[in-house]
Design an enzyme around this catalytic site. Structure first.
Site, PDB file in Angstrom:
ATOM      1  N   HIS A  81       0.861  -1.180   0.000  1.00  0.00           N
ATOM      2  CA  HIS A  81       0.000   0.000   0.000  1.00  0.00           C
ATOM      3  C   HIS A  81       0.898   1.230   0.000  1.00  0.00           C
ATOM      4  O   HIS A  81       1.607   1.468   0.971  1.00  0.00           O
ATOM      5  CB  HIS A  81      -0.921  -0.005   1.218  1.00  0.00           C
ATOM      6  N   ASP A 324       2.147  -6.948   2.545  1.00  0.00           N
ATOM      7  CA  ASP A 324       0.963  -6.165   2.905  1.00  0.00           C
ATOM      8  C   ASP A 324       1.393  -4.879   3.633  1.00  0.00           C
ATOM      9  O   ASP A 324       0.743  -4.442   4.593  1.00  0.00           O
ATOM     10  CB  ASP A 324      -0.009  -6.979   3.767  1.00  0.00           C
TER      11      ASP A 324
END
Lengths: 470, 320
Positions: A81, A324
């Site tokens: 992200h 992640d």
């Protein structure tokens, strides 16, 4: 630390365009797809791998003895992200790319849930432009399955693919409607895009903040049962079978989730899976101090789950390790646990933690680790690379295998500090990263070699990642 | 022994001896409360801030009274949970209060772990007055105190805790305290309000059958049922809850004559407990409230760094 973000955005391409020329001597070549493995010399000239062999002639290039080091194909993190556009106080594309370089990654794929969603061409263009201005880490956008990731209307996947999207996912906001998910898979299949699934039954998750079990009971925190993930995986695998799409299960965290993936593979479905370093090392007990650095979704599970996940990475049921990486500012993350957002950063610790959990503790070969961290992620996304090819631009990292270092998030290139491994002593340090022929990170002796290289090019105000860290 | 804790965050990490030490200290203070002048100078010059981020009557008054009985200065802060959306607000508020040279903070908060968070971030001593579903250690201690008053030693005493275990900080503090002191704990409640793996906490039995528990136990501690549990899908209706889990006169007929009935308050009369039982001869509910003041005096005193229990009697005596 702000300088990193600024540099990532504004650093001039020509200035950062460092094409290393050096002879890496006595280095252990670990390249599962290559023919040259074992102790070799590797000659880089202007960023290209000129030769791999024994006792190579430097031919005037600086020569560095790297005994005890390994050279690996550049790692690839398929689940990151980057927060930009919209969340630049937590991370920018530039700072994230630099954090990746520090961690040995030469490429990454970024999820579409930036504040401005990656659900239309203009946003993909922006991401790719920002990435080009950055340190040189390859950035591949993942587009939404649905517009605004709200599970209603499909995105224009064909155009998004043409613009550069490598996959589709509504990561973090799984498509609740099985009907919409089915159509999304059918459409993605037509477009030749894999679907990456954050598999979760959101109604069952409710307001849960951690794994439901003994520790959620002790701590008085709302639980997220393992069944939450299992239901999500089971549904999406059933839809993958129905539609024939290439489906990838993101961040598997449960034992039974592993079983579901294994069964699907045995049935011959085009299914792949990833897990993250924190699921291979940490458990729900870590939350006993209510430290939000251990709050992520899916949540940390039990030691039995950790063991099942390690076994699945070892036997290949889990194809890839992905971080992640989910940056949050201290302002957002620090506070009462149930109010803090989910997510932890991982780019700068992924290799060290994976070495510890899989290679040092479980005896996995470095070749297999490279398969999980460099080869498989690229294959899943249909990207080339993940090997050291003579005559091609170098895409690699050099790791000092026995060098110990202590994780100190205050020194991270990432703009965020929400790292669950602060204070950990890790063995295996990235000394050099070269992405597509360009140095993106270098320390110590390798940095000074790069310095001599850039000396001839004048001042390099934009180059912060080359700062050697003592 | 000396009590070395800087904070009281819960009973889970206290040892049996630490718990007994607090209870013994409370006994001395309980005597103070029977005197004509119910005040000792132990915490003179010490400022205690009562920071209540969640509604409370009993606990706040009890702490305030306890602090005043010890001659501490008190200040009150209350805020609705809804205005506290971020940790910074909590931290900033407390840091500001601390900047006014507060020595101890008693905190009640709707987030589990809020007291832990605070204890890591401020210099003051922190006492948890209830955090989310996590713990309410002084309630646990006052319940233990009340039971010890009757039984002396809690080893082997059979205690039933009835109701919404999943969302109850009172249940958790009671479980840790009772298990450490050797009591045999039975948990009774609907399956939807029973938290995961609760049996691993060391309780003896987990059951959905209240009658069975009442027949065998010496103490029944009835938890308050939060009325919003109906609308959030845990229970079909208040009526059905009262029918299955309400402690009423009909069920009390099957219980032992001397069974001790406890409730942390506030009560939903007619739901989890029948008024005839709450006000009946077996009820010690108001004793709990009185004991609560003594227990909180002991906690404030010990966390501040008060003298060992053995010496304390004389110290109190000095200021008679």
């Amino acid at each position: 630390m702000n300088q990193h973000g600024t540099n990532g955005r504004h650093g001039g391409t020509s200035e950062l365009d460092l094409r290393p020329t050096m002879l890496l001597r006595n280095v252990r070549v670990v390249d599962p797809d290559g023919s040259e493995n074992g102790n070799r010399d590797l000659l880089l000239r202007d960023g290209v791998i000129e030769a791999i062999g024994v006792r190579l002639d430097a031919g005037g290039a600086p020569s560095i003895d790297l005994e005890g080091c390994a050279v690996l194909p550049g790692l690839f993190d398929m689940h990151v992200h980057l927060r930009e556009p919209g969340g630049e106080d937590a991370e920018t594309i530039g700072s994230g790319a630099l954090a990746a370089a520090r961690g040995g990654f030469t490429g990454l794929a970024c999820m579409p849930n930036s504040k401005v969603r990656i659900d239309q061409r203009a946003v993909i263009d922006l991401v790719l432009n920002r990435a080009r201005e950055g340190c040189g880490t390859a950035v591949h956008p993942i587009a939404g399955v649905t517009v605004n990731l709200d599970g209603q209307q499909l995105t224009e996947m064909m155009e998004l693919k043409e613009a550069g999207a490598v996959a589709v996912s509504d990561d973090g906001f799984p498509v609740d409607s099985s009907e919409v998910m089915r159509r999304g898979m059918e459409y993605a299949r037509m477009c030749g895009l894999p679907v990456l699934g954050h598999c979760e039954d959101r109604a069952l998750k409710g307001k849960g903040v951690m794994h439901e079990g003994y520790w959620s009971t002790v701590l008085g925190l709302r639980g997220i049962p393992a069944a939450c993930e299992e239901i999500g995986i089971a549904r999406d695998l059933a839809l993958a079978a129905l539609t024939g799409v290439r489906f990838h299960v993101c961040h598997v965290s449960t034992r039974r989730g592993v079983d579901l993936v294994r069964q699907a593979k045995q049935r011959g479905l085009a299914v792949t899976a990833e897990t993250a370093p924190h699921y291979l090392t940490l458990t729900d007990e870590c939350l006993r101090t209510y430290d939000s650095s251990f709050k992520m979704n899916p949540p940390l599970r039990t030691w039995e789950d950790v063991q099942a996940l390690r076994a699945a990475v070892l036997d290949g049921t889990i194809d890839a390790i992905a971080t992640d990486h989910a940056p949050h500012t201290p302002l957002a993350k620090d506070g009462e646990l149930d109010l803090a957002p989910f997510g932890v950063i991982g780019l700068e610790t992924s290799l060290g933690v994976s070495l510890k959990a899989l290679v040092h503790e479980e005896g996995m070969s470095l070749e297999d680790l490279v398969r999980r961290m460099a080869v498989a992620p690229r294959r899943i996304l249909g990207l080339p690379g993940g090997s050291l090819r003579i005559g091609e631009p170098a895409d690699l990292c050099v790791v000092s295998l026995d060098e110990e270092w202590t994780v100190d998030p205050s020194h991270f290139a990432s703009l965020s500090r929400n790292c669950p491994f602060a204070g950990w002593k890790l063995r295996g340090k990235v000394l050099l990263t070269v992405a597509n022929g360009r140095t993106t990170h270098a320390t110590g002796e390798l940095a000074s070699s790069a310095d001599s290289d850039r000396a001839g090019r004048g001042s390099l105000q934009g180059d912060v990642n080359m700062v050697s860290r003592s | 022994m000396t009590f070395r804790r800087q904070h009281l965050l819960g009973l889970e990490d206290l040892s049996r001896n630490e718990i007994l030490h607090i209870l013994d200290t409370a006994r001395s203070f309980r005597q103070v409360l029977e005197r004509p002048v119910k005040k000792v100078p132990s915490l003179r010059g010490v400022t205690v801030c009562l920071a209540f981020y969640e509604a409370s009557t009993r606990t706040r008054l009890s702490f305030e009274l306890a602090a005043k009985r010890l001659s501490a200065d008190t200040m009150n802060f209350s805020s609705s949970g809804s205005s506290v959306q971020k940790g910074e607000t909590l931290l900033d508020t407390i840091k500001n209060i601390q900047a006014m040279k507060v020595d101890m903070v008693v905190i009640r908060h709707s987030s589990s772990g809020a007291a832990h968070y605070l204890s890591r971030n401020v210099d003051a001593h922190v006492i948890n007055a209830g955090d989310g579903f996590h713990e309410h250690p002084t309630q646990g201690l006052l319940d233990l105190y009340t039971m010890r008053d009757r039984f002396g030693n809690l080893d082997g005493v059979r205690v039933a805790i009835v109701g919404d275990i999943a969302h109850s900080r009172v249940a958790r503090s009671n479980i840790w305290g009772l298990v450490k002191l050797g009591a045999e704990v039975t948990l009774v409640g609907p399956q939807t309000l029973m938290p995961a793996e609760i049996a691993k906490t060391g309780v003896k039995r987990v059951t959905n059958c209240l009658e069975e528990a009442l027949e065998t136990c010496q103490v029944v501690n009835v938890l308050r049922l939060q009325l919003e549990r109906m609308t959030s899908g845990y229970l079909p209706s208040l009526r059905e809850y009262a029918r299955i889990f309400g402690v009423d006169t009909r069920r009390m007929e099957k219980a032992a004559d001397k069974i001790m009935v406890m409730h942390p308050g506030p009560m939903n009369r007619g739901v989890e407990i029948d008024p005839a039982v709450a006000d009946g001869p077996n009820s010690v509910i108001l004793d709990q409230v009185t004991n609560g003041v003594a227990v909180r005096m002991a906690v404030l005193f010990l966390v501040w760094g008060g003298a060992p229990a053995s010496e304390m009697g004389s110290e109190i005596a000095l200021h008679k």
